[in-house]
Design a protein around this motif. Structure first.
Motif, short mmCIF file in Angstrom:
data_model
loop_
_atom_site.label_atom_id
_atom_site.label_comp_id
_atom_site.label_asym_id
_atom_site.label_seq_id
_atom_site.Cartn_x
_atom_site.Cartn_y
_atom_site.Cartn_z
N ALA A 19 0.77 -1.31 -0.02
CA ALA A 19 0.10 0.17 -0.15
C ALA A 19 1.05 1.18 -0.10
CB ALA A 19 -0.97 0.02 1.28
N GLY A 20 0.70 2.33 1.00
CA GLY A 20 1.44 3.30 0.98
C GLY A 20 0.63 4.34 1.92
N PRO A 21 1.07 5.61 1.79
CA PRO A 21 0.31 6.49 2.78
C PRO A 21 -1.29 6.62 2.66
CG PRO A 21 2.15 7.71 1.74
CD PRO A 21 1.99 6.30 0.99
N ARG A 22 -1.74 6.39 1.62
CA ARG A 22 -3.07 6.56 1.28
C ARG A 22 -4.17 5.38 1.98
NH1 ARG A 22 -3.05 8.72 -4.64
NH2 ARG A 22 -2.79 6.84 -5.27
N ALA A 23 -3.19 4.34 2.41
CA ALA A 23 -3.97 3.13 2.90
C ALA A 23 -4.75 3.60 3.95
CB ALA A 23 -3.04 1.97 2.99
N VAL A 24 -4.20 4.62 4.77
CA VAL A 24 -5.04 5.01 6.10
C VAL A 24 -6.32 5.34 5.86
CG1 VAL A 24 -4.22 7.30 5.96
CG2 VAL A 24 -4.87 6.53 8.29
N LYS A 25 -6.83 5.79 4.64
CA LYS A 25 -8.32 6.19 4.31
C LYS A 25 -8.68 5.21 3.11
CE LYS A 25 -11.25 9.59 2.41
NZ LYS A 25 -11.50 11.08 2.10
N TYR A 26 -7.79 4.63 2.32
CA TYR A 26 -8.61 3.93 1.19
C TYR A 26 -8.19 2.58 1.23
CZ TYR A 26 -9.52 8.69 -0.94
OH TYR A 26 -9.96 9.79 -1.09
N GLY A 27 -7.58 1.99 2.21
CA GLY A 27 -7.13 0.36 2.53
C GLY A 27 -5.95 0.02 1.50
#
Lengths: 467, 467
Positions: free
Chosen positions: B157-165
């Motif tokens: 994943a990466g940084p956006r996983a916190v919102k988008y999985g």
């Protein structure tokens, strides 16, 4: 309908074994006591040889080992709200009821998670999470009575899935007992984790055929500050389907995007006063949630996306009473259906959103060709339509036409790139249709996994996959 | 570091077989040609006996059947950006490079999906999806060069996983070839579907040990209209960790919540001009995205949640240049790290968000005790911290202390309910630590699944699970 049930008597030795494992007050073997654990909402029923009330992981593991040694089917059951016969013990055996294993063990707001036993009722979890400002997104219509274990077993979702996903997107980990009789721990306490294979999602949706879930770590989501509800009435189904596609292609994702076709509206009209325009051929219920600050703009964006040439009316609810009023037509549908048609086939089909109009057109054509009345409603944002075939159970010719129609409905669904079940599952009802959706090599892999996790073949045998 | 590599010569017969299956121009056997396909970003390297360039599902299936018949390891490879040695052919065999199988087959905005081959580079997919107003949430730092197949293989994943999985929450289905040599089709084209077992997620994250992905149906998300970036500087790590917990417990979920500790800031100070307050002991980068209408309020809500006694400063970027300026400190970290310490152990650990402060405290204690410099940064919103142990590779005593320290770091992570990898995976690097996280019955189930899907044991043997 009672299904085949050999039900040999429970021998005194087996009863003693079961009693020792179950613990005091946790075993039923009298048929009168066992009958209520032999059915679900599919109207199928069969008598188990025994009912055990699950107590803890160790007890469940011991029971699995006994059943494996004896070749005795073991069928997990929550509250029996399933619609596919998945919990019906059609080969006899032991029903393992999780209804008393219903503790919420932890709500951790900082980690946005809940840990609970499988017998917890969905609504009870929502209340406990809600007190911490959180919720668990899966919201089947039966949330007031269905259990978390059942939700996980079928991967059951509901209207909110269009924005928040299904149990597979909202579960972090499980404790479960496979057919090997040993507890395993899958997943993590965190939203990321890639050590080992993803057994969590493999077990979710497997209908109790791979492992018995004894504890679940659920991912919670903060409750939105505000919700807005719209109802859009369309001249015809094509216009409504086009609106669904437009709604799903713009950035504001609704938290519910529900649909009723003309037959469903007509059915409600016959049952209750309906305040939709007379010319309405399809209805969308649209909800959006989020921060208070942006909510009016979000609702406006959805209202704009809902607008097309076939739109007759959009109504915005301005308060809780108006929200209730807008949902009234949709809510009247189930009792109306029950009154009009004591016997219906309630299917749970999914097609890509872009194919919805073709799908509903195709259903109308099949209704004309077979003379079977078809009523459609459901979760349009996911393309998940509940297709109801209404028939008179006392008319064998109509029953035969209905089953032929159903077959054609399945072909239509698969031809459009869809799937035969979005959230109800397979159980016994659709077992014989699975190989029309899944090809032989894929089914062979699933059978190999079943064999690996349940070599004795005792976990809910004959369900979910073709025999 | 070269790993053990028996590399028997490729016999003329085998070469002919491989050439016939690979097709013209799709086989390498000369060692000089093969070397570049024998390493990844772990600095491990081993020479494969051959390299085949994947062309289509049928070719891949034929290759699997040949390798199974010959007992030849078959290792799938994207662009080799992995950090764990998962694609290093340490037992020889055939490396199957997917770099030429890189077509985007379909972007379907109405259905919010993309269908692509595994060799598509993440950034290329984002460009194609972006043209339709959509994106695929997984965004590893290496997005400019890493492939979708690799992202799926490691569930990166990466940084956006916190919102988008992670990819598991953003993939609808796969075409893949198991070790049985037959293509299977998993999942659906829709966001709901519960027919059969969830093989999609089972294969995602399995590092090429269960099946080779030849096509993926990815779930796309509408591009947000607006983004806001904040940078919050804290006096100490405890204050920053407390802010992370508060940020994650309120309703506005950030789309990035990145963290740097004091050692990381000090490292950047030694490398570049840094515009954070002198007393800064920890830094958070906070981003929020969404509809334009609510974005300022969302940013304000995050700024309010970020505020606590230890906060020194919050800065809001007002334009693109300021966004770049705020990220500069974070972006300078990787080159600074490389300059300061040519040798580092870069770990990818996860703990529950509520335990972050304890985790960072524990790491500081271990650094003191072992004399190993530890620099921490990462995806705080997921509790996913990249822990970097810096050492001098020419100092054997320091190397030994570093490895002892790493062992203690793993114990610390697991003791806090964490996991040993959030997104980098296991590969060879962590294979021998997996059994500290997963218990024996759970590992036995994974081994049984591996055996079921790859009975000849040729798919990336010895990776991901303990030998």
């Amino acid at each position: 309908m009672n299904t085949r049930n050999p039900r040999p008597d429970v021998s005194p030795a087996l009863r003693a074994h079961l009693a020792a494992i179950a613990g005091p007050g946790r075993l039923l073997t009298d048929p009168a006591d066992c009958w209520p654990y032999g059915y679900d909402n599919s109207r199928r029923q069969a008598l188990p040889q025994a009912v055990v009330f699950a107590a803890d992981t160790g007890q469940v593991a011991a029971l699995v080992r006994l059943c494996a040694a004896q070749g005795l089917p073991l069928i997990a059951r929550g509250r029996g709200t399933g619609t596919t016969g998945a919990t019906v013990p059609d080969r006899g055996g032991v029903v393992l009821s999780f209804e008393r294993m219903n503790r919420i063990l932890r709500i951790a707001p900082g980690d946005r998670l809940a840990i609970c036993e499988p017998g917890v009722v969905n609504a009870d979890l929502q209340r406990a999470a809600g007190a911490a400002g959180l919720f668990w997104p899966p919201d089947p219509t039966s949330a007031a009575v269905c259990t978390i274990g059942g939700n996980l077993a079928y991967n059951s979702a509901g209207p909110r899935a269009v924005k928040y996903g299904t149990p597979r997107e909202n579960t972090l980990g499980l404790t479960a007992v496979t057919g090997l009789g040993e507890p395993i721990r899958t997943g993590v306490l965190t939203t990321k984790g890639v050590v080992g294979y993803d057994l969590t999602r493999l077990i979710i949706g497997s209908e109790g055929t791979l492992a018995l879930i004894t504890q679940a770590t659920l991912r919670l989501t903060p409750l939105p500050e505000a919700t807005r509800t719209l109802r859009a009435a369309y001249r015809d189904i094509q216009s409504a389907a086009a609106a669904v596609a437009t709604l799903m292609a713009q950035p504001v994702t609704p938290c519910a995007l529900e649909f009723m076709d003309a037959a469903a509206i007509a059915m409600v009209r016959g049952y209750a006063a309906v305040d939709v325009p007379a010319a309405t051929g399809a209805l969308l219920m649209i909800e959006v949630d989020g921060a208070r600050a942006g909510i009016e703009d979000a609702a406006a964006a959805l209202a704009a996306a809902a607008r097309n040439e076939g739109l007759l009316e959009v109504r915005h609810a301005r308060d809780a009473a108006e929200v209730q009023a807008l949902w009234r037509t949709r809510r009247a549908l189930s009792p109306a259906l029950r009154q009009v048609a004591p016997k219906k086939i309630n299917e749970d089909l999914v097609v890509p959103v872009s194919r919805l109009a073709e799908f509903i057109d195709g259903l109308a054509r099949l209704a004309r060709e077979t003379g079977i009345r078809i009523v459609n409603f459901g979760h349009a944002g996911n393309g998940n339509i509940h297709v109801n075939l209404l028939m008179n159970p006392d008319d064998p010719a109509e029953m035969a036409r209905a089953h032929a129609c159903l077959d054609a409905v399945f072909s239509l669904t698969l031809g459009l790139g869809g799937t035969l079940s979005g959230e109800h599952g397979v159980g016994l009802e659709k077992r014989d249709f699975v190989d029309r959706e899944l090809d032989a090599p894929t089914l062979a892999v699933m059978a190999a996994i079943k064999q690996a996790l349940d070599p004795a073949g005792i976990l809910n045998p004959g369900k979910a996959l073709p025999s």
